[in-house]
Scaffold this motif. Structure first.
Motif, PDB file in Angstrom:
ATOM      1  N   UNK A  59       0.831  -1.204   0.000  1.00 38.45           N
ATOM      2  CA  UNK A  59       0.000   0.000   0.000  1.00 38.45           C
ATOM      3  C   UNK A  59       0.863   1.251   0.000  1.00 38.45           C
ATOM      4  N   UNK A  60       1.854   1.261   0.883  1.00 35.88           N
ATOM      5  CA  UNK A  60       2.718   2.430   1.002  1.00 35.88           C
ATOM      6  C   UNK A  60       3.417   2.736  -0.313  1.00 35.88           C
ATOM      7  N   UNK A  61       4.015   1.712  -0.889  1.00 33.19           N
ATOM      8  CA  UNK A  61       4.751   1.897  -2.135  1.00 33.19           C
ATOM      9  C   UNK A  61       3.793   2.330  -3.253  1.00 33.19           C
ATOM     10  N   UNK A  62       2.641   1.661  -3.329  1.00 30.43           N
ATOM     11  CA  UNK A  62       1.663   1.975  -4.375  1.00 30.43           C
ATOM     12  C   UNK A  62       1.230   3.431  -4.306  1.00 30.43           C
ATOM     13  N   UNK A  63       0.906   3.888  -3.095  1.00 34.17           N
ATOM     14  CA  UNK A  63       0.471   5.274  -2.926  1.00 34.17           C
ATOM     15  C   UNK A  63       1.583   6.242  -3.318  1.00 34.17           C
ATOM     16  N   UNK A  64       2.798   5.940  -2.887  1.00 31.85           N
ATOM     17  CA  UNK A  64       3.919   6.821  -3.197  1.00 31.85           C
ATOM     18  C   UNK A  64       4.120   6.922  -4.704  1.00 31.85           C
TER      19      UNK A  64
END
Lengths: 82, 564
Positions: free
Chosen positions: B450-455
């Motif tokens: 999630x973190x990577x995707x959002x970034x």
């Protein structure tokens, strides 16, 4: 697949036979319609055209038939026989 | 002005009223003994056969937004938009292989949502909660986008007003009616309406793909017109074929979207509502008919180029709304009565998925939040009631999104939705095959993905709409350390790869540290159970008397039903 099925078979037996069929080697055929539509060099061109459609479009639409064909074959080869 | 479109508006309204009536009558269609059970309201009694499943799942996966946005993509960017075709080819063998297992285990255990499965499989209410919230968050903007589909049609018919409320009044009314019959009839309503919706769409498209080339000089010249347009445009990445830069994006987007689509709660609802494994498997050979339809609809984007369609202005100054090209094409090329039918097909096309999505989101809330955390002893009737009310709330939320926020916001969220729903892949899809992953590691992988995707999504600008962030899902490889590369890749697939990697590493760590793993509540055999096999949860069709009759019904249902 040669086993015949009777409605009175105990549940456990039914299940184990179902498992044997679920692991049929025919299932590998399904990777064909998953992989082939992703190989862009196969179809990323304009000619040859078919009914005015560049190959990029008609070949990808034709892959739909590949999907239909393989799922039909796998279903027929793995379904339970009553 | 709307007066110029009177015929279209009348036909649109009549067809809309027809399906609304059907929606209310649907409660009595294949009448259940008791609709106040979540299996009945939320899954149509788990009894749908081949034809109903075909219309229902087809009407569910191919939404109004798809019918409007995919041709708009081809209109704007060319070949890259055609990814929708390989994407909807790949999905069916995946369902055939993977989701039949979910059907079996859900049949055996009475699961209604994917989070139900995860909870039992990994013995973790927390992981189930994460899956449920991910599903709800991913589904909400998707429902809102259905409204964007209807709006594109209304705009073309000249139905618009000065204030935000007046402009949206038709949509608010449409959704109020939709909410009312979904509340009453549950999944039976979209299942019945799907027959009308899909029949209309098939007729409209078959006429369009024969008539439009005839009027515009054949498919050859339609493609030539599109080619000429893209040659003249300054953008390097459009054209009627792909170039070296966007092939990787095309491949990863098609694969990632297929994986995301079958994880969306509403697709699972359609699958779980079918009667048997056979029904699902046979449908996987029949559903690609819709892919053909979608491919042909996509090409209407080129027909619009050849016909010289100019899209209507967008919500903000200086932008255009490409989503209006297909409605405009019908409006310009066809007599108004036929355009009215086409518009109704798109409008009704929005109602079916919107209803199923709101049911799926409501089921997630009921099963994995309400019953898990708020009221553990909820009866089946209470569950159904909570789901009904939640489905209303979800629809009000979707309307509010469109009325009060920039529609672009919903489009952005939908883009994010595909990326975030993919993060449930390790727990839901791989969980159907293996319990190797540790429940804690699945949570860690989800957080990383999630973190990577959002970034990554935040980093992507869109020059066409002059936006600095959330401008698309194509991430330049150059930013990932591939210096000088001009290629792009789909964010979702990168994020889920990292998710998997983290989940695997953390699993090894947690296992070495001997952290408790919980107990797997499913057995190997559950994944192959079929119609007629014993259930651990009684069939509501046999027991609707509530708690008191449960013991008796459970005894009955152990007897295997005769197979056909």
């Amino acid at each position: 697949m040669s086993e015949s099925e009777t409605p009175a078979a105990p549940a456990g037996e039914v299940v184990s036979r179902a498992r044997a069929k679920d692991h049929s080697p025919w299932n590998w055929l399904l990777f064909l319609p998953i992989v082939v539509p992703l190989i862009t060099p196969l179809f990323n061109a304009d000619s040859p055209r078919l009914f005015g459609f560049p190959v990029f479009y008609w070949l990808q639409l034709a892959f739909i038939l590949l999907g239909v064909g393989t799922t039909t074959v796998v279903y027929q080869m793995t379904k339970k026989r009553g | 002005m709307w007066r110029d479109h009177l015929t279209e508006i009348i036909i649109f309204t009549l067809l809309f009223l027809l399906v609304s009536g059907m929606g209310f009558v649907a409660a009595r269609w294949r009448a259940p003994k008791d609709i106040n059970h979540l299996d009945e309201w939320g899954l149509g009694g788990r009894s749908f056969g081949g034809w109903i499943t075909w219309f229902l799942v087809g009407g569910d996966l191919y939404t109004a937004y798809t019918f409007v946005a995919v041709p708009a993509l081809l209109f704007g960017a060319g070949a890259a938009g055609f990814f929708a075709v390989p994407y909807t080819i790949i999905i069916y063998p995946l369902v055939f292989l993977v989701l039949v297992r979910l059907w079996s285990v859900s049949h055996r255990h009475g699961f209604v949502t994917p989070a139900d499965f995860v909870r039992k499989r990994f013995d973790s209410p927390t992981l189930a909660l994460i899956i449920a919230i991910t599903g709800i968050v991913a589904t909400m903007p998707y429902i809102a986008l259905q409204l964007v589909g209807i709006e594109a049609v209304l705009k073309t018919m000249g139905v618009s007003g000065e204030s935000a409320i007046a402009r949206h009044l038709p949509i608010i009314i449409a959704f109020a009616i939709l909410a009312a019959y979904t509340y009453q009839s549950g999944l039976r309503a979209p299942a019945l309406i799907a027959f009308v919706k899909d029949s209309l769409i098939y007729v409209v498209i078959l006429v369009a793909i024969v008539y439009l080339p005839y009027k515009l000089g054949g498919w050859g010249s339609i493609f030539d017109a599109a080619d000429a347009k893209f040659d003249a445009s300054p953008s390097p990445n459009d054209g009627i074929t792909l170039n070296a830069n966007n092939q990787l994006q095309y491949i990863t987007l098609a694969l990632g979207s297929a994986l995301a689509l079958f994880l969306y709660p509403h697709s699972l609802t359609g699958v779980l509502a079918s009667r048997s494994r056979d029904v699902i498997k046979r449908n996987m050979s029949a559903l690609p008919a819709y892919s053909l339809l979608l491919g042909l609809i996509a090409l209407l984007g080129y027909a619009a180029i050849a016909a010289g369609v100019t899209p209507l202005p967008g919500a903000t100054e200086g932008t255009v709304d490409n989503n209006t090209v297909v409605p405009l094409l019908f409006e310009q090329q066809f007599p108004s009565w036929f355009a009215g039918i086409a518009f109704a097909a798109i409008g009704i096309g929005a109602l079916v998925p919107a209803a199923i999505m709101s049911i799926a989101a409501a089921n997630l809330f009921t099963r994995n939040i309400y019953k898990e955390y708020l009221r553990k002893d909820a009866t089946a009737a209470q569950e159904a009631n909570v789901s009904k009310i939640t489905s209303l709330v979800v629809k009000i939320g979707a309307v509010a999104c469109i009325v009060f926020l920039d529609p672009q916001f919903s489009i952005d969220l939908q883009l994010i939705g595909g990326v975030i729903i993919l993060q449930t892949l390790p727990a839901v899809a791989l969980g159907l095959y293996t319990r190797w992953f540790h429940r804690g590691a699945l949570v860690a992988g989800w957080v990383a993905g999630m973190g990577l995707g959002m970034w990554m999504l935040y980093q992507i600008p869109n020059p066409a709409t002059k936006r600095a962030h959330f401008g698309g899902s194509a991430f330049p490889l150059e930013k990932l350390g591939f210096d000088g590369s001009t290629k792009t890749i789909y964010v979702g697939l990168v994020a889920v790869a990292v998710n998997l990697l983290v989940a695997a590493i953390v699993t090894l760590i947690l296992r070495a540290a001997k952290v408790a793993e919980g107990v797997d509540g499913t057995t190997q055999d559950d994944y192959f159970a079929d119609e007629g096999d014993p259930r651990l949860v009684p069939d509501p069709r046999e027991s609707t008397e509530g708690e008191s009759a449960e013991g008796e019904a459970a005894g009955e249902s152990v007897e295997p039903a005769p197979k056909v």
